[in-house]
Design an enzyme around this catalytic site. Structure first.
Site, PDB file in Angstrom:
ATOM      1  N   HIS A  17      -7.928  -0.809   6.135  1.00  0.00           N
ATOM      2  CA  HIS A  17      -8.267  -2.066   6.798  1.00  0.00           C
ATOM      3  C   HIS A  17      -8.894  -3.006   5.763  1.00  0.00           C
ATOM      4  O   HIS A  17      -9.754  -2.581   4.990  1.00  0.00           O
ATOM      5  CB  HIS A  17      -9.258  -1.802   7.944  1.00  0.00           C
ATOM      6  CG  HIS A  17      -9.613  -3.053   8.679  1.00  0.00           C
ATOM      7  ND1 HIS A  17      -8.744  -3.655   9.570  1.00  0.00           N
ATOM      8  CD2 HIS A  17     -10.713  -3.836   8.633  1.00  0.00           C
ATOM      9  CE1 HIS A  17      -9.306  -4.750  10.049  1.00  0.00           C
ATOM     10  NE2 HIS A  17     -10.499  -4.886   9.509  1.00  0.00           N
ATOM     11  N   ASN A  44       0.837  -1.210   0.000  1.00  0.00           N
ATOM     12  CA  ASN A  44       0.000   0.000   0.000  1.00  0.00           C
ATOM     13  C   ASN A  44       0.868   1.255   0.000  1.00  0.00           C
ATOM     14  O   ASN A  44       0.548   2.242  -0.669  1.00  0.00           O
ATOM     15  CB  ASN A  44      -0.944  -0.001   1.204  1.00  0.00           C
ATOM     16  CG  ASN A  44      -2.184  -0.825   0.930  1.00  0.00           C
ATOM     17  OD1 ASN A  44      -3.046  -0.414   0.165  1.00  0.00           O
ATOM     18  ND2 ASN A  44      -2.249  -2.013   1.521  1.00  0.00           N
TER      19      ASN A  44
END
Ligand code: GRF
Length: 223
Positions: free
Chosen positions: A118, A22
């Protein structure tokens, strides 16, 4: 010494503990001249986090603040991190697989300037092993969420979500792989919204402004 960032490009730190895919997606997005954030620092609590090497090769400042010498004193650990953030002139923090739970002290200090990704459609499946738990629960839609961080774990106001259908024969690994592809789409989009002021934390909820019809707020991925 910190390099001054381009005006209106928010100096952003990304916190990692491992792989850093990410973080890589955020760094690549931030290379676009009109992206409203600069990735000014990649910080890890682990010197062996694989993502640190990528960040270093990309010419981004890196820092390691090991939690272990703090012997469980989480706030002292976070004060050390905070000093590094101040030293680098950081204005916004993205958690990206940072495997330490933050105290209310840090979360309050960075309120509205601290976001996390998340791997579930919050508020479903907070915590760990989200993909296996989604499969066990027999839900049809899973996904990922970018949210402002609040003191409760995986519980902050939602900035962006991507929904990923669960397919027959999915394993936790195959599902995780398809969700991760979408993480790499929505995290840069959410960071851009926050850094440009088009997503703000106001009275505990996210207010979206600008073009709110653009699909970075909610993205449904067809099977
Ligand atoms: C991602 O699945 C993210 O949603 C979760 O931790 C994982 C980190 O992966 N918070 P990477 O280090 O970004 O590859």
């Amino acid at each position: 010494m910190t390099e001054p960032s381009t005006p209106s490009h928010l100096r952003t730190a990304v916190f990692i503990s491992g792989r850093g895919s990410n973080m890589t997606a955020l760094v690549e997005a931030a290379r676009a001249p009109d992206f409203p954030a600069d990735i000014a620092l990649v910080l890890s609590n682990r010197a062996d986090a694989a993502g640190l090497a990528y960040a270093g090769e990309a010419g981004i400042a890196t820092a390691v603040v090991d939690h272990k010498p703090f012997n469980g004193n989480r706030e002292a650990f976070e004060r050390a991190i905070d000093a590094v953030l101040v030293e680098h002139g950081v204005e916004l923090v993205c958690l990206a697989g940072f495997l330490r739970v933050l105290t209310p002290w840090f979360v309050t200090r960075w309120a509205g300037r601290l976001i996390n990704i998340h791997p579930s459609l919050l508020p479903a499946f907070r915590g760990l092993d989200t993909h296996a738990r989604a499969l066990a629960a027999n839900v049809r839609l899973h996904g990922c969420t970018v949210h402002f961080v609040t003191p409760e774990l995986d519980d902050g106001p939602v900035i962006a979500q991507a929904a990923v259908p669960i397919l027959e024969g999915d394993t936790a690994q195959t599902l995780a792989g398809r969700v991760l592809v979408q993480e790499h789409v929505i995290y840069p989009a959410a960071l851009a919204r926050v850094a440009s002021g088009r997503a703000k934390l106001v009275d505990g909820r996210v207010v979206l402004t600008g073009d709110t019809t653009r699909p970075d707020a909610v993205l449904v991925v067809p099977a």
